[in-house]
Write an enzyme that holds these catalytic residues in place. Structure first.
Site, PDB file in Angstrom:
ATOM      1  N   SER A 181     -30.260 -20.227  28.819  1.00  0.00           N
ATOM      2  CA  SER A 181     -29.394 -20.841  29.797  1.00  0.00           C
ATOM      3  C   SER A 181     -30.003 -20.922  31.201  1.00  0.00           C
ATOM      4  CB  SER A 181     -28.089 -20.040  29.877  1.00  0.00           C
ATOM      5  OG  SER A 181     -28.331 -18.727  30.374  1.00  0.00           O
ATOM      6  N   SER A 231     -32.103 -16.012  27.349  1.00  0.00           N
ATOM      7  CA  SER A 231     -32.007 -17.023  28.407  1.00  0.00           C
ATOM      8  C   SER A 231     -33.023 -16.956  29.543  1.00  0.00           C
ATOM      9  CB  SER A 231     -30.612 -17.005  29.015  1.00  0.00           C
ATOM     10  OG  SER A 231     -29.736 -17.677  28.154  1.00  0.00           O
ATOM     11  N   LYS A 253     -30.371 -18.081  40.225  1.00  0.00           N
ATOM     12  CA  LYS A 253     -29.548 -18.683  39.171  1.00  0.00           C
ATOM     13  C   LYS A 253     -28.099 -18.664  39.631  1.00  0.00           C
ATOM     14  CE  LYS A 253     -28.521 -18.250  34.192  1.00  0.00           C
ATOM     15  NZ  LYS A 253     -28.782 -17.502  32.930  1.00  0.00           N
TER      16      LYS A 253
HETATM   17  N1  GLN Z   1     -28.581 -19.010  23.699  1.00  0.00           N
HETATM   18  C1  GLN Z   1     -27.870 -17.768  23.629  1.00  0.00           C
HETATM   19  C2  GLN Z   1     -26.388 -18.033  23.774  1.00  0.00           C
HETATM   20  O1  GLN Z   1     -26.020 -19.155  23.908  1.00  0.00           O
HETATM   21  C3  GLN Z   1     -28.350 -16.831  24.688  1.00  0.00           C
HETATM   22  C4  GLN Z   1     -27.875 -17.175  26.034  1.00  0.00           C
HETATM   23  C5  GLN Z   1     -28.244 -16.167  27.070  1.00  0.00           C
HETATM   24  O2  GLN Z   1     -29.195 -15.407  26.908  1.00  0.00           O
HETATM   25  N2  GLN Z   1     -27.497 -16.162  28.145  1.00  0.00           N
HETATM   26  O3  GLN Z   1     -25.585 -17.142  23.745  1.00  0.00           O
END
Ligand code: GLN
Length: 486
Positions: free
Chosen positions: A151, A175, A76
């Protein structure tokens, strides 16, 4: 071969049926053909990958192979990777070539895994659809009109489309698990502190945790064996004896007590998702497990609590992006303050700015007690619920996401709707517990459904066992989109 498990690929390599150069070359070829349609990767660096593959072949020839030696793994783009552009999905870091490796990257390098590229992601990991990336949205391999989740959407897409055998992700509020669910793959967010955050670009440091994304639980166990471990460079890294996460994979499930939180099976969950999850639980009963109803009453507060705490931490973490030392700098400005302002106005996207504003607000003098302190207290209650529930069960199950993958654009103009897609995953980060998603079928429009497994602290080996036994009995994890079955 593109659908092979890590163990199968490792077997081919150690039997010298294929070299890492050939294997990496095959995956790179597939990746280069498919990626333009899916946008799963931000950066590929063929030559560097092949240099690593050659070194892996030498390790194998010298009899120094580890189970992942010579196997391509995608990183990632939140993990700093020496000599590679590391963007975190942002314009702010569009020109940043990392001078060092994240602990996670270093660990994969040490065992001779091959970095096959850096995957697309929501900007600074803020999002649930991969649409906040400065590098454009990622498409879901099961339906290119759908989001892959976020994400870690690039990693999930890359594994689902078999552009890489495995990838890394990070999970602050869901995410790893939510994109795994939406793309029909497996992913685990370990207990907080198990995987080092050194060199993993910080979003909300008390919640961020790296973890593996792959086709199956068995693959995840092999990856976690590499990723987990103490690191002095991360002050929240846990000092524990190393574990072999594959050790319990084959244990039968007879006697396993599954907790089903009554708050999870309510009207917010779509019928198609509920059906697949219930079928999976029925399968677990066949495997010898029993179910018990548990209650997580404070769970309903997890989304509001998270959207106070995560932005608060983000507003502090992201203050380092000021155009001075590295990253983007606005080309025209009149003085230092103007340079800061313009750099941040131009370098960050709308969602990141929204989080910085919210975070600064909840930490400000007049509102700190009303928001930040209250949220911290609720965080404790949310964790307490899980501690109570685990007195009655060994593992908690439910849906990973209330819906299957939604359409691209469907929620991008409504942040609250977007935030609710993590309603089931966020509480796990607030409590610091391990959570996992595995594919258990298909819902509306034939889009994948994920089953959410929540374990007690350090129960990763058990969770992987629970997931693996299901995967031994079913074949959802080896299915792939029809158009990609070549
Ligand atoms: N969707 C959540 C956010 O936007 C979690 C994102 C994540 O786990 N990095 O904060």
């Amino acid at each position: 071969m593109f659908n092979f498990s890590l163990k199968q690929l490792s077997g081919l390599l150690s039997a010298k049926k294929i070299s890492s150069i050939e294997l990496t070359g095959e995956f790179l070829k597939r990746l280069k053909t498919l990626n333009p349609g899916y946008n799963a990767f931000i950066t590929i660096n063929e030559e560097t990958s092949l240099v690593q593959a050659r070194a892996a072949d030498a390790m194998i020839a010298a009899g120094q192979a580890h189970p992942l030696t010579g196997i391509p793994v995608a990183q990632k783009d939140i993990f700093c990777t020496k000599g590679w552009r590391t963007t975190c999905g942002s314009k702010m870091l569009s020109n940043f070539i990392s001078p060092y490796d994240a602990d996670v990257v270093e660990r994969f390098n040490t065992v001779g895994a091959v970095n096959i590229g850096k995957t697309n992601m929501d900007e600074f990991a803020m999002g649930s659809s991969n649409e906040t990336s400065f590098y454009g949205p990622v498409k879901n391999p099961w339906d290119i009109t759908a989001v892959p989740g976020g994400s870690s959407g690039g990693s999930a897409c890359a594994v689902a489309a078999r552009m890489t055998p495995a990838a890394t992700g990070t999970d602050t509020g869901g995410s790893i698990r939510q994109p795994a669910a939406l793309c029909g793959i497996s992913g685990i967010k370990p207990t907080y502190g198990l995987v080092s955050r050194y060199g993993m670009i910080a979003f909300a440091s008390s919640l961020d945790q790296g973890g593996p994304m792959a086709k199956s639980a068995e693959d995840l166990a092999l990856m976690l064996n590499v990723m987990a471990g103490f690191d002095v460079r991360d002050s929240t890294s846990l000092q524990r004896e190393p574990e072999d996460y594959t050790r319990d994979l084959e244990k039968p499930l007879a006697g396993l007590r599954i907790g089903l939180p009554k708050e999870y099976f309510v009207k917010e969950i779509n019928d198609d998702v509920a059906r697949a999850v219930e079928a999976a639980i029925a399968e677990y009963r066949k495997l010898g497990a029993t179910t018990v109803e548990v209650s997580l009453p404070a769970t309903k507060l997890s989304v509001p609590v998270y959207y106070v705490l995560a932005p608060a931490e983000a507003s502090s973490n992201l203050s380092r992006f000021d155009g001075v030392r590295y990253g983007y700098r606005a080309p025209d400005y009149i003085d230092l303050s103007d340079m800061y302002r313009k750099t941040r106005a131009q370098g960050f996207g709308a969602e990141v700015k929204r989080r910085i504003l919210i975070g600064t607000y909840v930490l400000s003098h007049g509102y700190y007690d009303a928001y930040y302190i209250q949220a911290q207290k609720l965080r404790r209650l949310i964790a307490q619920d899980f501690i109570e529930a685990f007195k009655q069960c060994d593992i908690i199950m439910g849906p990973t996401s209330p819906t299957v993958a939604f359409d691209l654009g469907e929620k991008s103009s409504d942040p609250v709707q977007m935030y609710l897609s993590d309603a089931y995953t966020i509480a796990v980060n607030l409590a610091g517990l391990p959570g996992m998603s595995i594919p258990v079928g298909f819902g509306n429009k034939n889009r994948p459904v994920g089953l959410h497994l929540i374990g007690n602290y350090f129960a990763e080996a058990q969770m992987l066992n629970v997931a693996h036994q299901y995967q031994e009995a079913t074949d959802w994890h080896v299915r792939m989109p029809v158009q990609l079955q070549t």
